[in-house]
Design an enzyme around this catalytic site. Structure first.
Site, PDB file in Angstrom:
ATOM      1  N   HIS A  75      -4.448   1.622  -6.218  1.00  0.00           N
ATOM      2  CA  HIS A  75      -5.100   2.343  -5.105  1.00  0.00           C
ATOM      3  C   HIS A  75      -4.401   3.663  -4.795  1.00  0.00           C
ATOM      4  CE1 HIS A  75      -2.201  -0.341  -2.865  1.00  0.00           C
ATOM      5  NE2 HIS A  75      -2.036   0.709  -2.122  1.00  0.00           N
ATOM      6  N   HIS A 111       0.260   7.576  -0.337  1.00  0.00           N
ATOM      7  CA  HIS A 111       0.953   7.047  -1.528  1.00  0.00           C
ATOM      8  C   HIS A 111      -0.047   6.673  -2.602  1.00  0.00           C
ATOM      9  CE1 HIS A 111       0.297   3.247   0.820  1.00  0.00           C
ATOM     10  NE2 HIS A 111       0.144   2.707  -0.358  1.00  0.00           N
ATOM     11  N   GLU A 168       4.050   3.294  -4.816  1.00  0.00           N
ATOM     12  CA  GLU A 168       4.101   1.826  -4.595  1.00  0.00           C
ATOM     13  C   GLU A 168       3.851   1.160  -5.932  1.00  0.00           C
ATOM     14  OE1 GLU A 168       0.987   0.427  -1.988  1.00  0.00           O
ATOM     15  OE2 GLU A 168       1.715  -1.638  -2.024  1.00  0.00           O
TER      16      GLU A 168
END
Ligand SMILES: CC[C@H](C(=O)O)C(=O)SCCNC(=O)CCNC(=O)[C@H](O)C(C)(C)COP(=O)(O)OP(=O)(O)OC[C@H]1O[C@@H](n2cnc3c(N)ncnc32)[C@H](O)[C@@H]1OP(=O)(O)O
Ligand SMILES: [Co+2]
Length: 135
Positions: A8, A80, A131
């Site tokens: 994502h 992020h 991440e």
């Protein structure tokens, strides 16, 4: 270590309900229900894009890790990117051995998808908060 798919792209927002309506009603996106993640200091909504997702997130409670970001970016902004890795422990140890900073206490925590995640310092990755999520 091998980098996997883009799980994502996350956008921090000051008002999750408004942002969700924008993605659903203006852009025709398929959005999830809001998911409170008090252990991460955020509430999130995912927009399913088929081959990846957008994560919309707003601060939840005191000391949210995205509060300072939103002070600097009051309209919100790209926060992020999340990549999948086959083995998050192997990835973490390789990255630490290479001098990268793993945020928090360095141990993976369970993220919004119920899988272990880690965060890497933006200053070590082209000014981008990264991440990693266990595939
Ligand atoms: C896990 C649940 C869910 C999921 O997908 O499953 C999530 O993704 S939850 C997402 C929210 N949680 C986190 O973001 C945890 C990791 N983040 C942090 O620990 C902080 O946000 C941190 C340390 C990256 C930044 O914290 P803060 O802004 O309070 O610190 P500084 O002001 O000292 O920032 C240091 C330096 O980094 C720059 N910065 C901050 N955030 C970002 C960002 N998102 N992208 C790029 N750069 C960022 C900041 O501007 C400072 O730079 P400087 O040049 O020194 O001003
Ligand atoms: Co995320």
């Amino acid at each position: 270590m091998k980098l996997g798919r883009l799980n994502h792209v996350a956008i921090a927002v000051p008002d999750l309900e408004k942002a969700t309506a924008t993605y659903r009603d203006m852009l025709g996106g398929t959005v999830t229900e809001a998911q409170a993640l008090p252990e991460h200091g955020v509430t999130v909504v995912f927009v399913d894009l088929g081959n990846t997702k957008v994560e919309l997130l707003e601060p939840l409670g005191e000391g949210s890790p995205i509060a300072a970001f939103l002070e600097k970016n009051p309209s919100g902004g790209m926060h992020h990117v999340c990549y999948e890795v086959d083995d998050i422990i192997v990835a973490r140890d390789r990255l630490k051995a290479g001098g990268a900073r793993v945020l928090g206490d360095g141990d993976p925590r369970i993220g919004a998808h119920g899988k272990p995640v880690l965060f890497l310092h933006p200053k070590d990755f082209c000014g981008t908060l990264v991440e990693l999520e266990q595939a």
